[in-house]
Design an enzyme around this catalytic site. Structure first.
Site, PDB file in Angstrom:
ATOM      1  N   LYS A   1      36.987  22.246  55.902  1.00 30.80           N
ATOM      2  CA  LYS A   1      38.226  22.578  56.612  1.00 30.80           C
ATOM      3  C   LYS A   1      38.174  23.949  57.272  1.00 30.80           C
ATOM      4  O   LYS A   1      38.861  24.196  58.264  1.00 30.80           O
ATOM      5  CB  LYS A   1      39.425  22.497  55.658  1.00 30.80           C
ATOM      6  CG  LYS A   1      39.462  23.524  54.555  1.00 30.80           C
ATOM      7  CD  LYS A   1      40.674  23.340  53.658  1.00 30.80           C
ATOM      8  CE  LYS A   1      40.810  24.434  52.614  1.00 30.80           C
ATOM      9  NZ  LYS A   1      39.688  24.464  51.677  1.00 30.80           N
TER      10      LYS A   1
ATOM     11  N   GLY B   1      41.369  36.273  31.123  1.00 27.65           N
ATOM     12  CA  GLY B   1      40.148  35.495  31.245  1.00 27.65           C
ATOM     13  C   GLY B   1      39.136  36.203  32.118  1.00 27.65           C
ATOM     14  O   GLY B   1      39.260  37.406  32.399  1.00 27.65           O
TER      15      GLY B   1
ATOM     16  N   ARG C   1      42.965  28.604  37.297  1.00 28.81           N
ATOM     17  CA  ARG C   1      42.846  27.909  38.574  1.00 28.81           C
ATOM     18  C   ARG C   1      43.183  26.434  38.388  1.00 28.81           C
ATOM     19  O   ARG C   1      43.086  25.909  37.282  1.00 28.81           O
ATOM     20  CB  ARG C   1      41.422  28.073  39.143  1.00 28.81           C
ATOM     21  CG  ARG C   1      41.048  29.530  39.341  1.00 28.81           C
ATOM     22  CD  ARG C   1      39.710  29.668  40.043  1.00 28.81           C
ATOM     23  NE  ARG C   1      39.724  29.147  41.408  1.00 28.81           N
ATOM     24  CZ  ARG C   1      40.227  29.802  42.447  1.00 28.81           C
ATOM     25  NH1 ARG C   1      40.767  31.003  42.292  1.00 28.81           N
ATOM     26  NH2 ARG C   1      40.192  29.261  43.649  1.00 28.81           N
TER      27      ARG C   1
ATOM     28  N   HIS D   1       8.101  45.288  26.028  1.00 34.12           N
ATOM     29  CA  HIS D   1       8.731  46.529  25.547  1.00 34.12           C
ATOM     30  C   HIS D   1       8.423  47.661  26.520  1.00 34.12           C
ATOM     31  O   HIS D   1       7.303  47.774  26.996  1.00 34.12           O
ATOM     32  CB  HIS D   1       8.183  46.873  24.160  1.00 34.12           C
ATOM     33  CG  HIS D   1       8.655  48.193  23.638  1.00 34.12           C
ATOM     34  ND1 HIS D   1       9.904  48.359  23.089  1.00 34.12           N
ATOM     35  CD2 HIS D   1       8.037  49.410  23.590  1.00 34.12           C
ATOM     36  CE1 HIS D   1      10.046  49.613  22.708  1.00 34.12           C
ATOM     37  NE2 HIS D   1       8.931  50.273  22.996  1.00 34.12           N
TER      38      HIS D   1
END
Length: 465
Positions: A34, A181, A271, A444
């Site tokens: 769209k 959240g 959402r 490491h």
């Protein structure tokens, strides 16, 4: 009329990835979008622009710690306009990248509102004109939009959504975030770093409630140390605004009414799938609370109609989940073997500071599922690269099945958590065990080697604490 093998409605992460893979598999593919651009919410107003701002906030935090790192920095200023310009530049670059990949893989595109019209047919409406596309298979990848609170409508000036907060002309002095959240804590982290006084209101008892409880507790400690105010079990009662500020009245966890005032308010309360007016009523697809039920390969109850991404019922609303769902759908359409999506193997990454990365079952979920749980935890305080990065907080937590040693979940909060999550995702994908991972050599000094100590900590055999 040209008939396509696959027609995809939506060019977000699920849509554009599905289209590219379909092209690679030799399927004649068209995408209906769209908007005049490709990439959807994730690229333009979600994942990518948000993470650009988070990176800039991280760089700014390092400048603020320059003295400890041995640098003398004076007259440090934020050029907010330049930050926003860089965000837009990165978004535009990647949108053009998707256009290039469409051409490379012979994916066609058309702009307009796509709607399912029955088996093998979709309509495309633009500027009052309507056309029909025929395709053997159809993917709905409509995406999602921000939820609001009853009676609270964003004006995108004072009351903001995740979209409009990205376009602020200046950094607010005060900000209230409703919702703790992933979206809420990421924006809280961004603006706290840039000097905004941030307050989070979360209706549930803890921040990032989908995460392991220890992760939530650690994030709350880290945020409070940064002077971010947090109210959990906070029920918003009213929001009032004027031209200069917004006032929020809420009940705290003790049932006491409180009022807060700030320049801006961000609604980050989740959402919702965008399935209205997309033609599902003309199909046999089952829809529950606006989301679409699918089978193991993303096909709905209507043969040849697939759903991918944020509109799918029961799967997390994550860009990378949508991407893999799209790959699974078109691979299945092409008749190729493909494993089904398994929810417990979808990684979750939250890019606040400190970062959070997790995959699999939390400790509570594992116990509820009937496992005899054995868990271990390694703090980044014992990791030498974390010390070099001046990032001492956080930990890696491993949840395992005591009987088989199989790793059920890994939960990380701390430096580069969203990057070292890669090993955890690999372990769960390959059904690895604690013993197997203890035998793996880690380089490491790296933050990544903290994973080695974390797996060993399940047996109390970590080296560096």
């Amino acid at each position: 009329m040209t008939k396509y093998d696959v027609a995809i409605i939506g060019s977000g992460p699920g849509g554009y990835v599905a289209a590219i893979r379909a092209g690679q598999l030799g399927l004649k593919t068209i995408v209906v979008e769209k908007e005049p651009f490709l990439g959807g919410t994730c690229l333009h107003v979600g994942c990518i622009p948000t993470k650009v701002l988070l990176h800039h906030a991280d760089v700014y935090d390092q400048f603020k710690d320059a003295a400890e790192l041995g640098f003398e920095v004076s007259d440090l200023k934020i050029n907010w306009a330049n930050i926003l310009a860089r965000k837009d530049k990165i978004v535009e670059k990647h949108a053009k990248g998707i256009e290039f990949l469409f051409r490379k893989n012979k994916v066609e595109r058309v702009q307009g509102w796509g709607r399912y019209e029955g088996p093998g047919r979709i309509s495309v409406e633009k500027d009052g004109e309507k056309s029909i596309i025929e395709a053997s298979n159809i993917l709905l990848v409509n995406g999602s939009e921000a939820r609001s609170l009853p009676g609270v409508e964003p004006d995108h000036k004072t009351i903001l959504t995740n979209r409009s907060i990205l376009e602020l002309s200046e950094i607010p002095k005060t900000l209230i975030v409703i919702g703790g959240g992933a979206v809420g804590v990421e924006f809280a982290s961004i603006f706290n770093s840039f000097g905004t006084q941030v307050t989070i209101l979360e209706a549930l008892p803890r921040l990032v409630p989908v995460e392991d409880e220890e992760i939530s507790a650690e994030l709350s400690r880290a945020f409070r140390k940064k002077d971010i105010q947090i109210y959990t079990s906070a029920m918003v009662e009213s929001v009032k605004q004027n031209a200069a500020s917004v006032c929020v009245t809420f009940k705290d966890k003790n049932g006491n009414e409180q009022t807060l005032q700030a320049e801006k308010l961000l609604l980050a309360v989740g959402r919702k799938p965008m399935t209205e007016n997309c033609g599902l009523d003309k199909s046999k697809a089952r829809v529950e609370r606006g989301a679409v039920h699918v089978g193991p390969f993303m096909e709905t109850d209507e043969k040849g109609l697939y759903a991918v991404g944020d509109i799918v019922f029961g799967l997390p609303l994550l860009a990378h989940a949508a991407m893999m769902e799209g790959v699974v759908a078109v691979t299945h359409i092409a008749g190729r073997p493909v494993p089904e999506i398994r929810k417990e193997r979808i990684p979750n990454a939250t890019y606040c500071e400190p970062q959070i990365g997790s995959i699999g079952l939390t400790e509570a979920q594992a116990r509820e599922a009937g496992y005899k749980v054995r868990a271990g935890k390694f703090p980044f305080m014992g990791n030498s690269k974390a010390a070099i990065l001046n990032a001492h907080g956080g930990f890696i937590k491993v949840v395992s099945d005591e009987e088989s040693g199989r790793i059920l979940g890994v939960h990380i909060i701390g430096p580069l958590a969203t990057e070292i999550l890669a090993e955890a995702a690999t372990v769960l994908h390959l059904e690895g065990t604690v013993d197997g991972m203890m035998d793996m050599m880690h380089a490491h000094p790296t933050v990544w080697e903290g994973m080695s100590d974390a797996f060993a900590s399940v047996y109390g055999l970590q080296i560096n604490t």
